[in-house]
Each structure stands twice: as structure tokens, then as C-alpha cells.
Design an enzyme around this catalytic site. Structure first.
Site, PDB file in Angstrom:
ATOM      1  N   LEU A 177       0.849  -1.197   0.000  1.00 20.35           N
ATOM      2  CA  LEU A 177       0.000   0.000   0.000  1.00 20.35           C
ATOM      3  C   LEU A 177       0.884   1.247   0.000  1.00 20.35           C
ATOM      4  O   LEU A 177       1.583   1.526   0.975  1.00 20.35           O
ATOM      5  CB  LEU A 177      -0.917   0.004   1.228  1.00 20.35           C
ATOM      6  CG  LEU A 177      -1.785  -1.246   1.421  1.00 20.35           C
ATOM      7  CD1 LEU A 177      -2.705  -1.070   2.621  1.00 20.35           C
ATOM      8  CD2 LEU A 177      -2.604  -1.536   0.174  1.00 20.35           C
TER       9      LEU A 177
ATOM     10  N   ALA B  49      -0.316   4.376  -1.681  1.00 21.40           N
ATOM     11  CA  ALA B  49      -1.094   5.422  -2.375  1.00 21.40           C
ATOM     12  C   ALA B  49      -1.303   6.664  -1.528  1.00 21.40           C
ATOM     13  O   ALA B  49      -1.662   7.723  -2.060  1.00 21.40           O
ATOM     14  CB  ALA B  49      -2.443   4.850  -2.787  1.00 21.40           C
TER      15      ALA B  49
ATOM     16  N   ARG C 223       1.048  13.631   7.562  1.00 21.12           N
ATOM     17  CA  ARG C 223       1.817  13.971   8.765  1.00 21.12           C
ATOM     18  C   ARG C 223       3.307  14.184   8.486  1.00 21.12           C
ATOM     19  O   ARG C 223       4.043  14.656   9.333  1.00 21.12           O
ATOM     20  CB  ARG C 223       1.607  12.866   9.825  1.00 21.12           C
ATOM     21  CG  ARG C 223       0.203  12.813  10.379  1.00 21.12           C
ATOM     22  CD  ARG C 223      -0.111  11.500  11.089  1.00 21.12           C
ATOM     23  NE  ARG C 223      -0.495  10.440  10.156  1.00 21.12           N
ATOM     24  CZ  ARG C 223      -0.850   9.213  10.509  1.00 21.12           C
ATOM     25  NH1 ARG C 223      -0.862   8.874  11.787  1.00 21.12           N
ATOM     26  NH2 ARG C 223      -1.181   8.303   9.604  1.00 21.12           N
TER      27      ARG C 223
ATOM     28  N   ASP D  58       4.752   1.980   4.488  1.00 22.40           N
ATOM     29  CA  ASP D  58       5.487   2.859   5.408  1.00 22.40           C
ATOM     30  C   ASP D  58       6.044   2.085   6.604  1.00 22.40           C
ATOM     31  O   ASP D  58       6.286   2.659   7.668  1.00 22.40           O
ATOM     32  CB  ASP D  58       4.598   4.028   5.868  1.00 22.40           C
ATOM     33  CG  ASP D  58       3.380   3.582   6.664  1.00 22.40           C
ATOM     34  OD1 ASP D  58       3.111   2.366   6.722  1.00 22.40           O
ATOM     35  OD2 ASP D  58       2.702   4.455   7.245  1.00 22.40           O
TER      36      ASP D  58
ATOM     37  N   GLY E  90      -3.298   1.123  15.360  1.00 22.77           N
ATOM     38  CA  GLY E  90      -4.552   0.430  15.609  1.00 22.77           C
ATOM     39  C   GLY E  90      -4.357  -0.576  16.734  1.00 22.77           C
ATOM     40  O   GLY E  90      -3.332  -1.256  16.793  1.00 22.77           O
TER      41      GLY E  90
ATOM     42  N   ASN F 172      -1.452  -3.266  15.838  1.00 22.92           N
ATOM     43  CA  ASN F 172      -1.407  -3.844  14.495  1.00 22.92           C
ATOM     44  C   ASN F 172      -0.205  -3.235  13.768  1.00 22.92           C
ATOM     45  O   ASN F 172      -0.106  -2.016  13.640  1.00 22.92           O
ATOM     46  CB  ASN F 172      -2.725  -3.471  13.786  1.00 22.92           C
ATOM     47  CG  ASN F 172      -2.668  -3.684  12.288  1.00 22.92           C
ATOM     48  OD1 ASN F 172      -1.939  -4.549  11.806  1.00 22.92           O
ATOM     49  ND2 ASN F 172      -3.453  -2.895  11.565  1.00 22.92           N
TER      50      ASN F 172
ATOM     51  N   ASN G 104       5.084   7.696  10.052  1.00 22.75           N
ATOM     52  CA  ASN G 104       4.012   8.639   9.725  1.00 22.75           C
ATOM     53  C   ASN G 104       4.472  10.073   9.809  1.00 22.75           C
ATOM     54  O   ASN G 104       3.822  10.973   9.285  1.00 22.75           O
ATOM     55  CB  ASN G 104       2.824   8.430  10.664  1.00 22.75           C
ATOM     56  CG  ASN G 104       2.208   7.046  10.465  1.00 22.75           C
ATOM     57  OD1 ASN G 104       1.973   6.635   9.338  1.00 22.75           O
ATOM     58  ND2 ASN G 104       1.993   6.327  11.546  1.00 22.75           N
TER      59      ASN G 104
ATOM     60  N   ARG H 228      37.339  14.191  -7.472  1.00 20.99           N
ATOM     61  CA  ARG H 228      36.087  14.083  -8.230  1.00 20.99           C
ATOM     62  C   ARG H 228      36.097  12.840  -9.118  1.00 20.99           C
ATOM     63  O   ARG H 228      37.113  12.178  -9.271  1.00 20.99           O
ATOM     64  CB  ARG H 228      35.882  15.369  -9.018  1.00 20.99           C
ATOM     65  CG  ARG H 228      35.577  16.554  -8.071  1.00 20.99           C
ATOM     66  CD  ARG H 228      35.570  17.865  -8.799  1.00 20.99           C
ATOM     67  NE  ARG H 228      34.726  17.813  -9.973  1.00 20.99           N
ATOM     68  CZ  ARG H 228      34.840  18.634 -11.003  1.00 20.99           C
ATOM     69  NH1 ARG H 228      35.761  19.582 -11.008  1.00 20.99           N
ATOM     70  NH2 ARG H 228      34.043  18.522 -12.042  1.00 20.99           N
TER      71      ARG H 228
ATOM     72  N   LYS I  29      40.248  15.860 -10.857  1.00 22.24           N
ATOM     73  CA  LYS I  29      39.073  15.345 -11.582  1.00 22.24           C
ATOM     74  C   LYS I  29      39.505  14.523 -12.776  1.00 22.24           C
ATOM     75  O   LYS I  29      40.394  14.946 -13.516  1.00 22.24           O
ATOM     76  CB  LYS I  29      38.214  16.521 -12.062  1.00 22.24           C
ATOM     77  CG  LYS I  29      36.929  16.083 -12.693  1.00 22.24           C
ATOM     78  CD  LYS I  29      36.481  16.962 -13.842  1.00 22.24           C
ATOM     79  CE  LYS I  29      37.249  16.668 -15.099  1.00 22.24           C
ATOM     80  NZ  LYS I  29      36.777  17.360 -16.290  1.00 22.24           N
TER      81      LYS I  29
END
Ligand code: UD1
Ligand code: MG
Length: 453
Positions: free
Chosen positions: A7, A9, A14, A103, A140, A169, A223, A328, A346
Site C-alpha cells: 500500500l 497510495a 503527517r 510505510d 490500531g 497492528n 508517519n 572528483r 578530476k
């Protein structure tokens, strides 16, 4: 048959960010990428990534893999709605569906395997990962009845008594997909957030099991930026502990960061405020830092790099760099070289034992073995349109403040006069000098311009 749904989406309100939450990073990798990587280890048949908020941006970050399919959830009406959209889009709902919040980035494949094992052996309708948190705020709460989960109540919907429940949860579920799809469309949004919750499926399914694991960082949901920073710290601590147990000393570990791909040899000392990024290897007995940044580079044995930055380069053995040098991309510094104070290099190769000790720019150059580059030497490699090469043979002695106007090719054992602007190639054993002769004006008095002529 194992399918996975991630998930990803949600907006991540926050986070207070214009970047979608799942694209925030932990040690250089996005939260979503970390979840995908853990799932890939399980060798699932398919992975569905549910995107919605800034869907294109999130899709662009997903690696090309024919197992990974993107499903767009529009609008984002909650975690249950995300799975409703998935079930509508995919026709066959066979086998197990492992659902992970995008998340929860540090979840380990071994924990997911334990969940799948419990689910299969107990023939569950749904099994999910739970843990007891000393501070369960935001999660939850999971309510058990005997061996089964009775229901999950979101923080915002809890009464005072429910809020005291510490069992939470983790946002990782394994469903019998066939049974889930029979009830998924009955979910409602009659709650304080007016969202369709995936967690409401638990009380609608019969055989709901909890895999309670010990509370640790792998279950931390992100979050807000405080949780992001806590997760970063946990992740970094585990990387540094691994290196310390392998013989690396950290002088001030909190001020350093090390990528997970980095390899560090024994008896390396990492001083304060040092950052080792990307695919970097540091071999044994080096002292790195303080205040040093090294990315995608290889550092040989017994090197010392102080207050310096190194990108995409090869540093061989017994080399001292710094303070305040910048190496570099595409440079190779061979063994026993010394790169000194305020030097930029470099796309250049320095052969063994050469020295660039002070205040120089060496770009697109090849410097031969045992050549000494005097203080303030500059390769003027750019003519306004193209870059050009400077070649200096071995055992050469470059006077202070020499400018090489590239393209230029100097032989071996060449000396240049201090302050020269070198525009012509010169042969082995020559002295190249280009400056006006010094004039001494005697009896010079300040303020008497007549004496100058
Ligand atoms: C969710 C769980 C909570 C659990 C916690 C664990 C629900 C209703 N709650 O809460 O029980 O303790 O995770 O970390 O599931 N997402 C979508 N589409 C949407 C909304 C969200 O794909 O419409 C995604 C988000 O991008 C995110 C994940 O779902 O990756 C979880 O959403 P989030 O809003 O963070 O839920 P939590 O409040 O953390
Ligand atoms: Mg969350």
C-alpha cells in the site's frame, strides 16, 4: 500461489512534505524500495504496488521487474479501499495475499516467512503481525478473544479504555485471498476518519490469527519525520555495530553514517563526522576523517583521508589525502601518492609516488610516477567548448604556480619554472619556462614615478 500488495497510495499528510511519504529515504533507499526488497526475498508470484497520490512520481521509483504491477487507487479513500481497487482490477483471487503498508520499511523477510508459515499451518482466513508497544500512540489496537483476533480499533476511534491496550497492528497481513474478496466490498467508512479501513476486515473474517513478535524497529511505521529519524538511527546503529564487531573503530559513531553496501576492513578508524556512501570499499588500517565524505569509491590499505571529499574514484595503498581535498569522479590515485591541502583532482590518473601537495587543480590529466606538482599549479583544461588533456611524464618537477594550457604533453624528468604558463609540449629532460625576466630598479623610492623609466 503467493501474491503481495504494497500500500503506497497515501499522501502521508503527517510528513508535511511535497514528496510522497513512501519516497522518503532511510540510508539512501526509499521506504517503498525497502518494502519491495523484503518481499522479493519471499519469491512471490506477483507483487502489486498500489499507488495514488503523485502516482507517476512513485511509479518512476519502482524498479523494472516483470513481477511488479502497479495498481492506481483514485481517490485514496483508505487502506480497505486500496484493496477493494486491487480486487476489482485483478480477476483471479487465488492463494495467499500478503498485504504490507508501504510505510513499514524495516520489516525482515524472516518475519514475513514466519507469518506465512503460521497462516498456512493454521489454515487462517487472515493472520497479522502484532506487538506490544510501551507507547502505542497512533497505531490500531488489536483485541483478542481466546486464540483469535476479535477486532482492530484505530487510535482515532478508540475510547479511553481501548486506548490503554498496548497490543498494536503492525500493518502487515496475510489473507486467504478468495475469502477476503467475498467480504471486501462490504467495508464501510462510518468512522472518525471517514475512511474505508482494511483493519475492519478482521471482524468480518472468521479465523483471524495474531503473530505477536517482540517490539523492535522492524515494525516501526513511519508517519512523521520523528519516526523517520528514529528508524534511520536504528538502521545506522545496526550497520555500525556490524562493522565494529568486524574490527572497525568509530571515534564518534553518532556523527557518522555508513551505507549498507559499504565494506570496511579491519583496524580502520572512522573519525567523527565521516560519511561513507554507496558502493564504497575501505581496506584495512586506514584512518578516515574527521569530516570526510566518500561515495562509490575504493580506498586501499593504510590510507589517511582527512577533511576531504572523494567521489567515484580509486585510491590505492599508502596514500595521504587532505586536509581539504576534493577527488572528483573517475580519478585514480596510485600508491604512495600525497594529495595535499586544498587540492581538486578530476578525471585524472596519478601514478605511484607523485605529489600534489598544495592549492592545485588537476583535471583530465595523467601525472607520471614520482612527479612533484608545485604549489598552486593549475591545469587549464577547458577552452570554453571542450575539455583537453594534460600529460606530464615521470620524475618531473613542476614549479609553483605553473599553468598548463591543455592539450599539452610534457616528457619525463621535465622541470617547469615557477610562475610559467606552459602552452607548448616539451621533451624529456628539458626545462620549460615562460615568464618575463626580473628587472631590479635601484634606488627606487615610493612616489617617484620618474625613476621607473
Ligand atoms: C495503519 C493501520 C493501523 C496500523 C498502522 C501500522 C489502517 C486503517 N490502519 O494506520 O491499524 O497500526 O497502519 O503502521 O489500515 N494507503 C493507501 N491508500 C489509502 C490510504 C493509505 O495506499 O487510501 C497506504 C499509505 O500510503 C501507507 C499505508 O497505506 O503506506 C498505511 O496508511 P497510513 O495512513 O500510514 O495508516 P496508519 O494511520 O499508519
Ligand atoms: Mg502509517
Amino acid at each position: 500461489m503467493l501474491s503481495v500488495a504494497i500500500l503506497a497510495a497515501g499522501k502521508g499528510t503527517r510528513m508535511e512534505s511535497s514528496l510522497p511519504k513512501v519516497l522518503h529515504k532511510i540510508s539512501g533507499k526509499s521506504l517503498l524500495q525497502r518494502v519491495i526488497d523484503s518481499c522479493v526475498e519471499l519469491k512471490p508470484d506477483k507483487i502489486f504496488v498500489i499507488t495514488g497520490h503523485k502516482s507517476k512520481e512513485v511509479q518512476k521509483s519502482i524498479p523494472n521487474d516483470k513481477k511488479i504491477h502497479v495498481v492506481v487507487q483514485e481517490p485514496q479513500a483508505g487502506t480497505g479501499h486500496a484493496i477493494q481497487v486491487l480486487c476489482k482490477e485483478v480477476k483471479k483471487h487465488e492463494g495467499k495475499l500478503l498485504v504490507l503498508n508501504g510505510d513499514v520499511p524495516l520489516i525482515r523477510p524472516s518475519t514475513l516467512e514466519r507469518l506465512l508459515y503460521l497462516h498456512e499451518t493454521k489454515n487462517a482466513d487472515v493472520s497479522l503481525i502484532t506487538t506490544k508497544k510501551t507507547n502505542p500512540h497512533g497505531y490500531g489496537r488489536v483485541f483478542l478473544k481466546g486464540d483469535f483476533i476479535e477486532r482492530i480499533v484505530e487510535e482515532k476511534d478508540c475510547n479511553d479504555l481501548e486506548r490503554e491496550n498496548l497490543l498494536i497492528n503492525a500493518g502487515i497481513y496475510c489473507f486467504n485471498w478468495g475469502n477476503l474478496s467475498e467480504i471486501i466490498n462490504t467495508l464501510q467508512s462510518d468512522n472518525n476518519q471517514k475512511e474505508i479501513y482494511l483493519t475492519d476486515t478482521i471482524s468480518l473474517l472468521k479465523n483471524s490469527l495474531s503473530l505477536e513478535v517482540e517490539d523492535n524497529e522492524e515494525l516501526q511505521g513511519i508517519n512523521n519525520r520523528i519516526q523517520l529519524s528514529e528508524c534511520e538511527e536504528c538502521f545506522q546503529n545496526s550497520i555500525k555495530e556490524k562493522h565494529m564487531l568486524n574490527g572497525v573503530t568509530f571515534i564518534n559513531k553518532a556523527s557518522c553514517s555508513i551505507s549498507e553496501e559499504a565494506e570496511i576492513g579491519k583496524d580502520v578508524v572512522i573519525e567523527a563526522n565521516t560519511h561513507i556512501r554507496g558502493n564504497t570499499k575501505i581496506n584495512s588500517h586506514c584512518i578516515i576523517g574527521p569530516n570526510t565524505f566518500i561515495e562509490n569509491s575504493n580506498v586501499g590499505l593504510n590510507c589517511e583521508i582527512l577533511n576531504s571529499t572523494v567521489y567515484d574514484s580509486q585510491i590505492m595503498d599508502y596514500i595521504k589525502i587532505g586536509p581539504y581535498s576534493h577527488i572528483r569522479p573517475n580519478s585514480k590515485i596510485s600508491s604512495h601518492c600525497k594529495i595535499g591541502n586544498f587540492v581538486e583532482i578530476k578525471n585524472s590518473k596519478l601514478e605511484d609516488e607523485s605529489k600534489v601537495n598544495h592549492l592545485s587543480y588537476i583535471g583530465d590529466s595523467i601525472i607520471g610516477r614520482s612527479t612533484n606538482i608545485g604549489a598552486g599549479t593549475i591545469t587549464a583544461n577547458f577552452d570554453g567548448q571542450k575539455k583537453h588533456q594534460t600529460k606530464i611524464g615521470r620524475n618531473s618537477s613542476i614549479g609553483a604556480n605553473t599553468v598548463f594550457v591543455a592539450p599539452i604533453n610534457l616528457g619525463e624528468s621535465v622541470t617547469t619554472g615557477a610562475g610559467s604558463v606552459i602552452t607548448k609540449d616539451s621533451k624529456d629532460n628539458s626545462l620549460a619556462i615562460s615568464r618575463t625576466k626580473q628587472v631590479n630598479i635601484e634606488n627606487w623610492k615610493k612616489g617617484n614615478p620618474d625613476l621607473v623609466n
